[in-house]
Write an enzyme that holds these catalytic residues in place. Structure first.
Site, PDB file in Angstrom:
ATOM      1  CG  HIS B 125      76.974  -2.159  40.717  1.00 59.05           C
ATOM      2  ND1 HIS B 125      77.171  -0.980  40.900  1.00 59.05           N
ATOM      3  CD2 HIS B 125      76.399  -2.574  38.343  1.00 59.05           C
ATOM      4  CE1 HIS B 125      76.527  -0.781  40.043  1.00 59.05           C
ATOM      5  NE2 HIS B 125      75.800  -1.481  38.764  1.00 59.05           N
ATOM      6  CG  ASN B 127      76.433   1.804  35.727  1.00 56.40           C
ATOM      7  OD1 ASN B 127      76.487   3.083  35.350  1.00 56.40           O
ATOM      8  ND2 ASN B 127      75.938   1.630  37.590  1.00 56.40           N
TER       9      ASN B 127
END
Lengths: 318, 318
Positions: B125, B127
């Site tokens: 993940h 971001n």
């Protein structure tokens, strides 16, 4: 001759805790009987049996989880009972019930979640609970149903049984508790209902000298109504043939069940925050769930109609 | 000659939004290249391709979700980019950033979640995001990795790449951002870490005349570092043979991923509450997840060691 309040309280606690334990035993026996029926029909599936797991709370009390896994009828069935007490009511309860802070409390409840194997059999949830603290007491509970495929006759049957049950106690219960259920089991971020609803009550505390007995009778009858409201629907649908398509849809829809439980369900949030037995708290989770990005059922398919089918409506009008 | 602040702001917004869009294009191209490699090795699996879905926000701006499903390497890979603006900063942001209430704002970000098919390949993940409101601005972001099986050399490699990346910008970044990541990706009700951590920063706003350029350079380098930190590990593990046991364990552990995202993740909570594009918000969910009641891996099995393996530690000591 009036009883001393302390003695009466202890008797009430023993009575309601026994009701919950007894309910667990009867419900598990009934679901195992369904499993035997399902296994006899299915041939390839073995009848599931409940396993028990008991936990104790350091502060006082504990509970028993009974879980059936990979049965012929239920992919997972869980029936939890707990009875806990403590010297200080938890802050979350105290803030909602003025004047209770700092008092000793007692809580007991039964909850069950059934995730059937056959996608045509609806999932089912029920719980009943009792709380007393510093002279105050209340009951809570309800039951609701979550179909993967919408059958008008199933939802109507379910709500009819619930209305008959409510009407035996008060003619205002069904409408009120049905609406409370529709408000509660709403997946706000999807603007979808979790299922076809049912009944739900958070704080039942009828007044009058017979208030406690009335509420107790309503909860007792509620536990008895679980089987009457659900088992005929399981028997009606559990042998309907299905394939990969229906199975995939069921597992996809179970993703919504997960979203509701982890994002909105107050009992789950309370359990996760209070550090109770996590496996018992998350017993409600489906055995398996899918998320498919931007999935839309084919137009005019049986799957496409489900979300509209679940919109709250009057199931017992006539 | 100094630029007018408004012009500078608009240029900065255009520059960072372009960085996000460009990052999305490059990352998706790199993952599709991995898919082609994986398909060539697997023979039975086809290379996955990203599909695009664009959404617009009624108040201003929008985003593009790119999702790859059922690939040879990734069971699901999602790369979202959004850029939104509005006349009134959302209350949640205003309450955390005093003095910003009532001001127009601009926000842009990129987020990606990769759920690999092979249980030996860790999930990933990342971001990066930018926010400005009423003269104030800040960057946020990070990346972390969630293995199903713990390999020391994989976690060490990952953290080494992250430390080198951080050290190029500031020698205090890695230790600080690594600890922030360990604090954030914690599944409190399980007392488990979600994965082996990584780096995480919520409000990066370096001071000084070059502060914005420094933060921008850190984020730009961060987006470039995603592939360097993760792709070698995918290539190392994606052809490791596995069977039903490893696959079941992977799907079971994905249940933890679901629990973290729905119960704790602030971005998910913000997305669900703010009524953004729900499919884009829940793109992070694994394609399929299991919950097994009271499941415990066999003692001394590779699965049994995972939770201990994930405990925060110094991965780059030497």
């Amino acid at each position: 001759m009036a009883q001393a309040p302390g003695l009466q309280l202890a008797e009430r606690q023993a009575q309601i805790a026994a009701l919950m334990r007894d309910g667990q035993a009867r419900l598990c026996a009934a679901f195992e009987e369904l499993e035997a029926q399902g296994a006899a029909e299915a041939e390839t599936q073995q009848a599931g049996r409940f396993l028990s797991s008991t936990w104790e709370r350091p502060g006082g009390g504990g509970g028993t989880s009974r879980v059936l896994t990979e049965g012929a009828v239920f992919e997972r069935a869980g029936v939890n009972v707990s009875a806990v007490s403590g010297e200080q009511v938890p802050p979350g309860i105290a803030s909602e019930h003025p004047g209770t802070a700092g008092n000793p409390y007692f809580a007991t409840g039964i909850s069950l979640v059934l995730h059937p194997r056959n996608p045509y059999v609806p999932a089912f949830h029920a719980n009943f609970r009792y709380f007393d603290v510093g002279g105050d007491w209340w009951f809570g509970g309800g039951m609701d149903m979550t179909p993967t495929y919408g059958f008008e006759e199933d939802a109507t049957f379910f709500h009819r049984v619930l209305k008959d049950y409510c009407d035996r106690h008060s003619l205002v219960y069904y409408e009120t508790l049905k609406q409370a259920c529709d408000r509660y089991f709403y997946i706000k971020h999807r603007q979808e209902m979790r299922g076809v609803g049912g009944i739900f009550f958070d704080t039942l505390q009828p007044g009058g000298p017979e208030g406690w007995e009335q509420a107790m009778a309503f909860v007792q009858d509620g536990i008895d109504t679980i089987l009457a409201a659900y088992v005929p629907l399981v028997q009606r649908r559990m042998t309907t043939p299905y394939g990969r398509r229906e199975r995939n849809w069921q597992i996809y829809r179970r993703g919504r069940y997960v979203e509701f439980n982890l994002v909105y369900d107050r009992g789950t949030a309370f359990g996760l925050q209070s550090g109770g037995d996590i496996e018992a708290v998350l017993m409600s989770m489906p055995p398996v769930a899918r998320w498919d990005f931007c999935y839309q059922p084919e137009p005019d398919s049986p799957e496409a109609g489900l979300v509209a089918f679940l919109q709250p409506r009057d199931w017992v009008a006539n």
